[in-house]
Write a protein that holds these residues in place. Structure first.
Motif, PDB file in Angstrom:
ATOM      1  N   GLU A 110       0.864  -1.177   0.000  1.00 21.05           N
ATOM      2  CA  GLU A 110       0.000   0.000   0.000  1.00 21.05           C
ATOM      3  C   GLU A 110       0.899   1.224   0.000  1.00 21.05           C
ATOM      4  O   GLU A 110       1.935   1.241   0.648  1.00 21.05           O
ATOM      5  N   ARG A 111       0.491   2.263  -0.728  1.00 25.92           N
ATOM      6  CA  ARG A 111       1.350   3.438  -0.846  1.00 25.92           C
ATOM      7  C   ARG A 111       0.506   4.705  -0.867  1.00 25.92           C
ATOM      8  O   ARG A 111      -0.439   4.815  -1.628  1.00 25.92           O
ATOM      9  N   SER A 112       0.861   5.641   0.008  1.00 30.92           N
ATOM     10  CA  SER A 112       0.282   6.980  -0.042  1.00 30.92           C
ATOM     11  C   SER A 112       1.423   7.967   0.169  1.00 30.92           C
ATOM     12  O   SER A 112       2.568   7.556   0.362  1.00 30.92           O
ATOM     13  N   ALA A 113       1.130   9.246   0.172  1.00 30.79           N
ATOM     14  CA  ALA A 113       2.175  10.248   0.325  1.00 30.79           C
ATOM     15  C   ALA A 113       2.819  10.224   1.706  1.00 30.79           C
ATOM     16  O   ALA A 113       3.961  10.637   1.865  1.00 30.79           O
ATOM     17  N   THR A 114       2.105   9.717   2.707  1.00 29.74           N
ATOM     18  CA  THR A 114       2.641   9.751   4.069  1.00 29.74           C
ATOM     19  C   THR A 114       2.836   8.371   4.698  1.00 29.74           C
ATOM     20  O   THR A 114       3.411   8.274   5.776  1.00 29.74           O
ATOM     21  N   LEU A 115       2.373   7.299   4.043  1.00 32.20           N
ATOM     22  CA  LEU A 115       2.474   5.966   4.620  1.00 32.20           C
ATOM     23  C   LEU A 115       2.662   4.925   3.524  1.00 32.20           C
ATOM     24  O   LEU A 115       1.931   4.935   2.524  1.00 32.20           O
ATOM     25  N   TRP A 116       3.647   4.068   3.719  1.00 31.67           N
ATOM     26  CA  TRP A 116       3.848   2.914   2.828  1.00 31.67           C
ATOM     27  C   TRP A 116       3.825   1.663   3.680  1.00 31.67           C
ATOM     28  O   TRP A 116       4.444   1.612   4.751  1.00 31.67           O
ATOM     29  N   LYS A 117       3.121   0.632   3.209  1.00 30.41           N
ATOM     30  CA  LYS A 117       3.124  -0.678   3.862  1.00 30.41           C
ATOM     31  C   LYS A 117       3.826  -1.645   2.919  1.00 30.41           C
ATOM     32  O   LYS A 117       3.624  -1.587   1.700  1.00 30.41           O
ATOM     33  N   PHE A 118       4.612  -2.545   3.493  1.00 27.05           N
ATOM     34  CA  PHE A 118       5.413  -3.442   2.664  1.00 27.05           C
ATOM     35  C   PHE A 118       5.552  -4.811   3.306  1.00 27.05           C
ATOM     36  O   PHE A 118       5.277  -4.995   4.492  1.00 27.05           O
ATOM     37  N   ARG A 119       5.979  -5.750   2.494  1.00 24.98           N
ATOM     38  CA  ARG A 119       6.289  -7.116   2.929  1.00 24.98           C
ATOM     39  C   ARG A 119       7.724  -7.390   2.493  1.00 24.98           C
ATOM     40  O   ARG A 119       8.150  -6.942   1.430  1.00 24.98           O
ATOM     41  N   PHE A 120       8.463  -8.130   3.317  1.00 19.88           N
ATOM     42  CA  PHE A 120       9.832  -8.493   2.946  1.00 19.88           C
ATOM     43  C   PHE A 120      10.048  -9.981   3.176  1.00 19.88           C
ATOM     44  O   PHE A 120       9.370 -10.614   3.969  1.00 19.88           O
ATOM     45  N   ASN A 121      10.994 -10.517   2.430  1.00 17.84           N
ATOM     46  CA  ASN A 121      11.348 -11.924   2.548  1.00 17.84           C
ATOM     47  C   ASN A 121      12.849 -12.047   2.352  1.00 17.84           C
ATOM     48  O   ASN A 121      13.363 -11.695   1.300  1.00 17.84           O
ATOM     49  N   PRO A 123      16.394 -14.727   3.463  1.00 18.65           N
ATOM     50  CA  PRO A 123      16.645 -16.124   3.823  1.00 18.65           C
ATOM     51  C   PRO A 123      16.377 -16.437   5.295  1.00 18.65           C
ATOM     52  O   PRO A 123      15.864 -17.503   5.614  1.00 18.65           O
ATOM     53  N   ASP A 124      16.690 -15.528   6.211  1.00 18.19           N
ATOM     54  CA  ASP A 124      16.516 -15.779   7.643  1.00 18.19           C
ATOM     55  C   ASP A 124      15.377 -14.989   8.273  1.00 18.19           C
ATOM     56  O   ASP A 124      15.085 -15.156   9.455  1.00 18.19           O
ATOM     57  N   ALA A 125      14.747 -14.092   7.522  1.00 11.94           N
ATOM     58  CA  ALA A 125      13.725 -13.213   8.104  1.00 11.94           C
ATOM     59  C   ALA A 125      12.619 -12.942   7.090  1.00 11.94           C
ATOM     60  O   ALA A 125      12.886 -12.788   5.901  1.00 11.94           O
ATOM     61  N   GLN A 126      11.388 -12.900   7.599  1.00  8.71           N
ATOM     62  CA  GLN A 126      10.235 -12.569   6.775  1.00  8.71           C
ATOM     63  C   GLN A 126       9.308 -11.711   7.615  1.00  8.71           C
ATOM     64  O   GLN A 126       9.323 -11.793   8.838  1.00  8.71           O
ATOM     65  N   GLY A 127       8.491 -10.906   6.936  1.00  2.00           N
ATOM     66  CA  GLY A 127       7.530 -10.132   7.698  1.00  2.00           C
ATOM     67  C   GLY A 127       6.949  -8.980   6.923  1.00  2.00           C
ATOM     68  O   GLY A 127       7.063  -8.913   5.692  1.00  2.00           O
ATOM     69  N   GLU A 128       6.325  -8.072   7.662  1.00  2.00           N
ATOM     70  CA  GLU A 128       5.696  -6.892   7.084  1.00  2.00           C
ATOM     71  C   GLU A 128       6.067  -5.674   7.912  1.00  2.00           C
ATOM     72  O   GLU A 128       6.519  -5.800   9.046  1.00  2.00           O
ATOM     73  N   GLY A 129       5.859  -4.520   7.318  1.00  2.00           N
ATOM     74  CA  GLY A 129       6.149  -3.295   8.034  1.00  2.00           C
ATOM     75  C   GLY A 129       5.479  -2.111   7.388  1.00  2.00           C
ATOM     76  O   GLY A 129       4.795  -2.242   6.375  1.00  2.00           O
ATOM     77  N   GLU A 130       5.679  -0.965   8.008  1.00  2.00           N
ATOM     78  CA  GLU A 130       5.158   0.271   7.448  1.00  2.00           C
ATOM     79  C   GLU A 130       6.121   1.409   7.747  1.00  2.00           C
ATOM     80  O   GLU A 130       6.823   1.396   8.755  1.00  2.00           O
ATOM     81  N   ASP A 136      10.256  15.924   4.798  1.00  2.00           N
ATOM     82  CA  ASP A 136      11.220  15.596   3.744  1.00  2.00           C
ATOM     83  C   ASP A 136      12.597  15.267   4.325  1.00  2.00           C
ATOM     84  O   ASP A 136      13.516  14.920   3.600  1.00  2.00           O
ATOM     85  N   LYS A 137      12.728  15.344   5.658  1.00  2.00           N
ATOM     86  CA  LYS A 137      13.999  15.061   6.318  1.00  2.00           C
ATOM     87  C   LYS A 137      13.896  13.990   7.402  1.00  2.00           C
ATOM     88  O   LYS A 137      14.827  13.808   8.175  1.00  2.00           O
ATOM     89  N   GLU A 138      12.761  13.284   7.459  1.00  2.00           N
ATOM     90  CA  GLU A 138      12.619  12.254   8.486  1.00  2.00           C
ATOM     91  C   GLU A 138      11.515  11.275   8.116  1.00  2.00           C
ATOM     92  O   GLU A 138      10.466  11.668   7.620  1.00  2.00           O
ATOM     93  N   PHE A 139      11.776   9.983   8.367  1.00  3.32           N
ATOM     94  CA  PHE A 139      10.734   8.971   8.288  1.00  3.32           C
ATOM     95  C   PHE A 139      11.018   7.872   9.302  1.00  3.32           C
ATOM     96  O   PHE A 139      12.143   7.689   9.735  1.00  3.32           O
ATOM     97  N   THR A 140       9.958   7.191   9.733  1.00  6.19           N
ATOM     98  CA  THR A 140      10.084   6.117  10.712  1.00  6.19           C
ATOM     99  C   THR A 140       9.546   4.828  10.103  1.00  6.19           C
ATOM    100  O   THR A 140       8.660   4.856   9.244  1.00  6.19           O
ATOM    101  N   THR A 141      10.078   3.713  10.557  1.00  7.66           N
ATOM    102  CA  THR A 141       9.665   2.409  10.053  1.00  7.66           C
ATOM    103  C   THR A 141       9.442   1.457  11.216  1.00  7.66           C
ATOM    104  O   THR A 141      10.222   1.454  12.170  1.00  7.66           O
ATOM    105  N   GLN A 142       8.389   0.667  11.126  1.00 13.42           N
ATOM    106  CA  GLN A 142       8.116  -0.396  12.088  1.00 13.42           C
ATOM    107  C   GLN A 142       8.034  -1.700  11.306  1.00 13.42           C
ATOM    108  O   GLN A 142       7.388  -1.759  10.254  1.00 13.42           O
ATOM    109  N   VAL A 143       8.691  -2.738  11.825  1.00 10.12           N
ATOM    110  CA  VAL A 143       8.738  -4.037  11.158  1.00 10.12           C
ATOM    111  C   VAL A 143       8.365  -5.120  12.159  1.00 10.12           C
ATOM    112  O   VAL A 143       8.818  -5.092  13.310  1.00 10.12           O
ATOM    113  N   LYS A 144       7.534  -6.066  11.720  1.00 10.08           N
ATOM    114  CA  LYS A 144       7.207  -7.244  12.523  1.00 10.08           C
ATOM    115  C   LYS A 144       7.306  -8.461  11.621  1.00 10.08           C
ATOM    116  O   LYS A 144       6.920  -8.411  10.462  1.00 10.08           O
ATOM    117  N   GLY A 145       7.826  -9.545  12.178  1.00 10.39           N
ATOM    118  CA  GLY A 145       7.941 -10.763  11.394  1.00 10.39           C
ATOM    119  C   GLY A 145       8.615 -11.847  12.184  1.00 10.39           C
ATOM    120  O   GLY A 145       8.452 -11.943  13.406  1.00 10.39           O
TER     121      GLY A 145
END
Length: 171
Positions: A110-121, A123-130, A136-145
């Motif tokens: 999912e993608r908007s101007a202020t929030l992106w949601k993603f999935r990653f895979n 070899p040793d880790a899998q999960g999702e995050g946002e 324009d000088k800062e962003f935060t990310t949360q990942v669970k998996g």
């Protein structure tokens, strides 16, 4: 190398910049720091502790780690790892997602101007995050998996340091 570095640094480096083009982000040096990391219910040291561990390595070992990171286009900063994002990378949305030899893949869900949601895979880790774009000088990310089959989570913050990448190569 301690398991912490095998887990935390690759995730910080591979997942935080994945979102770096939703806003008109500033090109230049970005510093990524991580915190609130957990694997299997155990709290892992934050970025400050990892940086302190790196500084306490024998000089030869520290230099070897710094050289390996430099090959990936990153270096240690005061509060995290630093990387260079060029204006061309940001405009083309060709942000380095991961080391091509890592076996990792990412998918934007999912993608908007202020929030992106993603999935990653990996070899040793899998999960999702946002990723949330603060400015324009800062962003935060949360990942669970999962990491090696164990539940894992991590938060990171990326902040713009400056426009001049100097000797830091973009990847």
């Amino acid at each position: 190398m301690r398991p912490l570095f095998r887990f935390a640094l690759p995730l910080v480096l591979c997942l935080s910049p994945v979102m770096a083009s939703a806003l008109d982000l500033q090109p230049g040096v970005w510093e990524v720091s991580s915190h609130n990391m957990q694997v299997g219910g155990q709290a892992m040291p934050g970025m400050e502790e990892m940086l302190a561990q790196m500084q306490n390595l024998p000089a030869e070992q520290r230099q070897m780690m710094e050289n390996m990171m430099a090959e990936q286009g990153i270096k240690l900063g005061a509060g995290g790892v630093q990387m260079c994002l060029t204006a061309e990378q940001i405009k083309a949305q060709e942000i380095p997602l991961h080391d091509p030899d890592s076996g990792c893949s990412n998918e934007i869900l999912e993608r908007s101007a202020t929030l992106w949601k993603f999935r990653f895979n990996c070899p040793d880790a899998q999960g999702e995050g946002e990723t949330r774009f603060v400015s324009d000088k800062e962003f935060t990310t949360q990942v669970k998996g999962t990491y090696n089959g164990q539940p894992s989570s991590m938060e990171s913050r990326a902040r713009w340091v400056g426009a001049d990448c100097g000797t830091l190569k973009s990847k």
